[in-house]
Design an enzyme around this catalytic site. Structure first.
Site, PDB file in Angstrom:
ATOM      1  N   GLY A 207     -14.415 -10.645 -22.514  1.00 14.93           N
ATOM      2  CA  GLY A 207     -13.457 -11.476 -23.245  1.00 14.93           C
ATOM      3  C   GLY A 207     -13.034 -12.717 -22.492  1.00 14.93           C
ATOM      4  O   GLY A 207     -13.658 -13.132 -21.507  1.00 14.93           O
ATOM      5  N   GLY A 209     -10.702 -15.102 -20.138  1.00 14.17           N
ATOM      6  CA  GLY A 209      -9.810 -14.978 -18.974  1.00 14.17           C
ATOM      7  C   GLY A 209     -10.584 -14.734 -17.691  1.00 14.17           C
ATOM      8  O   GLY A 209     -11.789 -14.492 -17.703  1.00 14.17           O
ATOM      9  N   ILE A 211     -10.385 -12.278 -15.435  1.00 19.55           N
ATOM     10  CA  ILE A 211     -10.835 -10.921 -15.065  1.00 19.55           C
ATOM     11  C   ILE A 211     -12.194 -10.600 -15.721  1.00 19.55           C
ATOM     12  O   ILE A 211     -13.130 -10.194 -15.018  1.00 19.55           O
ATOM     13  CB  ILE A 211      -9.783  -9.858 -15.457  1.00 19.55           C
ATOM     14  CG1 ILE A 211      -8.424 -10.234 -14.896  1.00 19.55           C
ATOM     15  CG2 ILE A 211     -10.236  -8.450 -15.101  1.00 19.55           C
ATOM     16  CD1 ILE A 211      -8.000  -9.633 -13.632  1.00 19.55           C
ATOM     17  N   GLU A 230     -18.544 -11.661 -28.354  1.00 24.70           N
ATOM     18  CA  GLU A 230     -17.900 -12.672 -29.206  1.00 24.70           C
ATOM     19  C   GLU A 230     -18.115 -14.059 -28.599  1.00 24.70           C
ATOM     20  O   GLU A 230     -18.720 -14.925 -29.176  1.00 24.70           O
ATOM     21  CB  GLU A 230     -16.412 -12.353 -29.293  1.00 24.70           C
ATOM     22  CG  GLU A 230     -15.622 -13.370 -30.072  1.00 24.70           C
ATOM     23  CD  GLU A 230     -14.149 -12.989 -30.118  1.00 24.70           C
ATOM     24  OE1 GLU A 230     -13.852 -11.827 -30.441  1.00 24.70           O
ATOM     25  OE2 GLU A 230     -13.312 -13.854 -29.824  1.00 24.70           O
ATOM     26  N   LEU A 305      -1.596  -9.209 -21.801  1.00 24.10           N
ATOM     27  CA  LEU A 305      -0.368  -9.767 -21.222  1.00 24.10           C
ATOM     28  C   LEU A 305       0.573  -8.646 -20.808  1.00 24.10           C
ATOM     29  O   LEU A 305       1.244  -8.737 -19.789  1.00 24.10           O
ATOM     30  CB  LEU A 305       0.298 -10.709 -22.220  1.00 24.10           C
ATOM     31  CG  LEU A 305      -0.537 -11.967 -22.540  1.00 24.10           C
ATOM     32  CD1 LEU A 305       0.021 -12.725 -23.732  1.00 24.10           C
ATOM     33  CD2 LEU A 305      -0.602 -12.882 -21.312  1.00 24.10           C
ATOM     34  N   GLY A 328     -11.092 -11.061 -31.169  1.00 32.11           N
ATOM     35  CA  GLY A 328     -11.920  -9.901 -31.483  1.00 32.11           C
ATOM     36  C   GLY A 328     -11.673  -8.716 -30.574  1.00 32.11           C
ATOM     37  O   GLY A 328     -12.507  -7.813 -30.481  1.00 32.11           O
ATOM     38  N   LYS A 353       3.907 -13.719 -12.633  1.00 33.30           N
ATOM     39  CA  LYS A 353       4.972 -14.562 -12.059  1.00 33.30           C
ATOM     40  C   LYS A 353       5.362 -14.109 -10.649  1.00 33.30           C
ATOM     41  O   LYS A 353       6.491 -13.635 -10.411  1.00 33.30           O
ATOM     42  CB  LYS A 353       6.203 -14.596 -12.976  1.00 33.30           C
ATOM     43  CG  LYS A 353       5.909 -15.027 -14.415  1.00 33.30           C
ATOM     44  CD  LYS A 353       5.730 -16.518 -14.522  1.00 33.30           C
ATOM     45  CE  LYS A 353       5.235 -16.934 -15.896  1.00 33.30           C
ATOM     46  NZ  LYS A 353       4.389 -18.113 -15.920  1.00 33.30           N
TER      47      LYS A 353
HETATM   48  N1  COA Z   1       5.170 -11.712 -18.797  1.00 30.58           N
HETATM   49  C1  COA Z   1       5.368 -13.036 -18.595  1.00 30.58           C
HETATM   50  N2  COA Z   1       4.364 -13.897 -18.352  1.00 30.58           N
HETATM   51  C2  COA Z   1       3.124 -13.415 -18.314  1.00 30.58           C
HETATM   52  C3  COA Z   1       2.843 -12.052 -18.507  1.00 30.58           C
HETATM   53  C4  COA Z   1       3.931 -11.197 -18.763  1.00 30.58           C
HETATM   54  N3  COA Z   1       3.752  -9.895 -18.968  1.00 30.58           N
HETATM   55  N4  COA Z   1       1.514 -11.881 -18.408  1.00 30.58           N
HETATM   56  C5  COA Z   1       0.968 -13.070 -18.163  1.00 30.58           C
HETATM   57  N5  COA Z   1       1.931 -13.996 -18.097  1.00 30.58           N
HETATM   58  C6  COA Z   1       1.757 -15.433 -17.883  1.00 30.58           C
HETATM   59  C7  COA Z   1       0.904 -15.724 -16.673  1.00 30.58           C
HETATM   60  O1  COA Z   1       1.688 -15.819 -15.503  1.00 30.58           O
HETATM   61  C8  COA Z   1       0.282 -17.058 -17.053  1.00 30.58           C
HETATM   62  O2  COA Z   1       1.260 -18.073 -16.877  1.00 30.58           O
HETATM   63  P1  COA Z   1       0.842 -19.522 -16.311  1.00 30.58           P
HETATM   64  O3  COA Z   1      -0.076 -20.085 -17.367  1.00 30.58           O
HETATM   65  O4  COA Z   1       2.153 -20.203 -16.212  1.00 30.58           O
HETATM   66  O5  COA Z   1       0.146 -19.253 -15.028  1.00 30.58           O
HETATM   67  C9  COA Z   1       0.063 -16.914 -18.556  1.00 30.58           C
HETATM   68  O6  COA Z   1       1.013 -15.940 -19.004  1.00 30.58           O
HETATM   69  C10 COA Z   1      -1.356 -16.457 -18.927  1.00 30.58           C
HETATM   70  O7  COA Z   1      -1.632 -15.240 -18.271  1.00 30.58           O
HETATM   71  P2  COA Z   1      -3.085 -14.962 -17.643  1.00 30.58           P
HETATM   72  O8  COA Z   1      -3.044 -13.575 -17.136  1.00 30.58           O
HETATM   73  O9  COA Z   1      -3.462 -16.039 -16.688  1.00 30.58           O
HETATM   74  O10 COA Z   1      -3.989 -15.120 -18.920  1.00 30.58           O
HETATM   75  P3  COA Z   1      -5.570 -15.207 -19.063  1.00 30.58           P
HETATM   76  O11 COA Z   1      -5.998 -16.632 -19.068  1.00 30.58           O
HETATM   77  O12 COA Z   1      -6.267 -14.296 -18.105  1.00 30.58           O
HETATM   78  O13 COA Z   1      -5.751 -14.660 -20.542  1.00 30.58           O
HETATM   79  C11 COA Z   1      -5.036 -13.290 -22.403  1.00 30.58           C
HETATM   80  C12 COA Z   1      -5.296 -13.385 -20.880  1.00 30.58           C
HETATM   81  C13 COA Z   1      -4.639 -11.875 -22.709  1.00 30.58           C
HETATM   82  C14 COA Z   1      -3.955 -14.259 -22.808  1.00 30.58           C
HETATM   83  C15 COA Z   1      -6.372 -13.677 -23.126  1.00 30.58           C
HETATM   84  O14 COA Z   1      -7.380 -12.794 -22.736  1.00 30.58           O
HETATM   85  C16 COA Z   1      -6.219 -13.606 -24.642  1.00 30.58           C
HETATM   86  O15 COA Z   1      -5.747 -14.547 -25.256  1.00 30.58           O
HETATM   87  N6  COA Z   1      -6.663 -12.482 -25.263  1.00 30.58           N
HETATM   88  C17 COA Z   1      -6.486 -12.232 -26.678  1.00 30.58           C
HETATM   89  C18 COA Z   1      -7.753 -12.063 -27.455  1.00 30.58           C
HETATM   90  C19 COA Z   1      -8.849 -11.304 -26.817  1.00 30.58           C
HETATM   91  O16 COA Z   1      -8.698 -10.471 -25.955  1.00 30.58           O
HETATM   92  N7  COA Z   1     -10.034 -11.605 -27.271  1.00 30.58           N
HETATM   93  C20 COA Z   1     -11.208 -10.946 -26.770  1.00 30.58           C
HETATM   94  C21 COA Z   1     -12.431 -11.364 -27.325  1.00 30.58           C
HETATM   95  S1  COA Z   1     -13.000 -12.955 -26.658  1.00 30.58           S
END
Ligand code: COA
Length: 424
Positions: A207, A209, A211, A230, A305, A328, A353
């Protein structure tokens, strides 16, 4: 004609649609913005998905409310602020279901798309996007196309024929590239836990991000991996080019990489161009869990998140504030669940954070959207290990999740779990 002339053909009060990321026509967007600034376009709405180029309805939504309003199906940083302040709208959807929603519910007055140059038979490839475009093309009253000389021609992707098009403009700009993910020690540790569970011959979905990307990077020592995903990512191209992925063990689409859209580096766009070993197909096919499950050993890796102690996963909002969308994620959790030998991993660092927030929480934040529900969730991974939730009770899940939470939060989580009555 020019992009300005194309945009001038959009009637007032139109319901306008575009598709994901690179399918968006930058030059027509610019011309629409210009029409709004001139106040010559009125009463329109645009529905977008992972916005890549600025639109006035998200940049200055109040000023342009009479001209163009925005509705996002998956927010990027460009639409988030307007959506979260309530002046632009958000539409929840599981990605696999989007084409059916286009068919059944959307009134597509205008569909805008960026495509590759025309072949000698009059067809333009939808470049790096399958997604919902084929359905939009069927439903649209008017199809406006930007032909970008630099859009790759995908040999096996939906096409649009010149005879279907109402207006066309030409462009020649480099496709934007996705910044390479920042892979730190925590992501590498998480990726290590996942990759040691991935067998040779597994079929991958990774997906959005850092990780999932870190997992891709760690898989170069594997053999005969397959890709049915996807989003096509650079880490997958690296696996294909290194020989770790060859799609040879896939039961469905053997020998072929399958995705529904791509976004990455210029190197990836070159890889896609006229490559017969790759198909970019509509999302109601690619993300259909029954299609996904036809391959064995499907491994799905997605991020989140926050997760609550019963296993409800939020990957789309910070409380009630939309951050992204469901995409997805659930499609692949389901597909992996039904695949023989399949596993789905939801992986994230244990805190956000600067270690002040635990991403494993007693309950989800108020207003958080449940992206993957607790009935279908399989494994949760942090830098402290893997929690197997599938086939486990509330009490067992809470214990597993507390074990992989950051040590600073474990005592509090235990206290809350007991207080909520889900463990003794
Ligand atoms: N509380 C507060 N802030 C949080 C948080 C929480 N529990 N978890 C993450 N954050 C903040 C992070 O600190 C980061 O902030 P910054 O931009 O100021 O640094 C921001 O939220 C994004 O977090 P991050 O862990 O860096 O996100 P990512 O880029 O690794 O993306 C998702 C993770 C979950 C947002 C992303 O995978 C997504 O949109 N998924 C939804 C759809 C999906 O999974 N599709 C899969 C098929 S492609």
């Amino acid at each position: 004609m020019s992009a300005t002339e194309v945009a001038c053909r959009i009637p007032d009060h139109s319901d306008i649609y575009s598709d994901i990321f690179l399918a968006q026509p930058k030059t027509i967007y610019e011309a629409i913005n210009h029409r709004c600034e001139e106040d010559s376009l009125r009463g329109c709405r645009i529905t977008t998905f992972l916005e890549l180029y600025p639109l006035v309805c998200y940049e200055e939504p109040l000023r342009f409310a009479g001209n163009l309003t925005g509705r996002s199906i998956f927010c990027s940083g460009l639409s988030r602020r307007a959506v979260d302040s309530g002046v632009a709208d958000y539409m929840p959807s599981t990605y696999c279901d989007l084409p059916a929603q286009v068919r059944e519910y959307f009134n597509v007055d205008v569909f805008l798309i960026s495509v590759s140059p025309m072949d000698r038979h009059g067809f333009m490839s939808l470049g790096v996007t399958g997604a919902a475009s084929a359905e939009y093309l069927k439903k649209a009253k008017r199809i406006f196309v930007e032909v970008n000389r630099q859009m790759p021609y995908c040999a096996e992707a939906p096409k649009v024929h010149i005879s279907q098009i109402d207006a066309l403009c030409e462009a020649d700009y480099m496709l934007p590239e996705l910044d390479p993910p920042k892979i730190d020690d925590v992501s590498r540790k998480i990726a290590g836990f996942i990759t040691e569970r991935i067998p040779n011959g597994a079929c991958l979905q990774l997906g959005i991000g850092s990780i999932p990307d870190a997992v891709g990077m760690e898989l170069k020592t594997k053999h005969h991996l397959g890709i049915h995903t996807e989003m096509l990512t650079d880490s997958m191209i690296a696996l294909l080019e290194s020989g770790a992925a060859d799609n040879s063990r896939k039961k469905l689409h053997a020998g072929k990489t399958i995705a529904t859209f791509a976004y990455g580096s210029e190197q990836m766009y070159k890889y896609i161009d006229h490559n017969p070993s790759l198909a970019i197909l509509p999302v109601d096919y690619v993300n259909n869990p029954y299609v996904i499950a036809q391959n064995d050993d499907v491994i799905s890796v997605n991020a989140a998140l926050e997760v609550d102690l019963t296993g409800q996963v939020c990957a789309e909002s910070l409380g009630h504030k939309m951050f992204s969308g469901s995409g997805g994620q659930l499609d692949y959790v389901r597909g992996a669940l039904m695949s023989r030998g399949g596993m789905s991993f939801i992986a994230f660092p244990s805190t956000a954070k600067n270690n002040t927030i635990s991403k494993i929480r007693p309950v989800l934040s108020a207003g958080a959207g449940v992206t993957t529900n607790r009935n279908e969730v399989d494994m949760i991974v942090t830098e402290y290990g893997v929690a197997k939730l599938r086939g486990r009770s509330f009490g067992e899940r809470a214990k597993e999740l507390i074990r992989i939470a950051h040590p600073d939060f474990r005592e509090q989580l235990q206290f809350e779990a007991v207080k909520m009555g889900i463990m003794l």
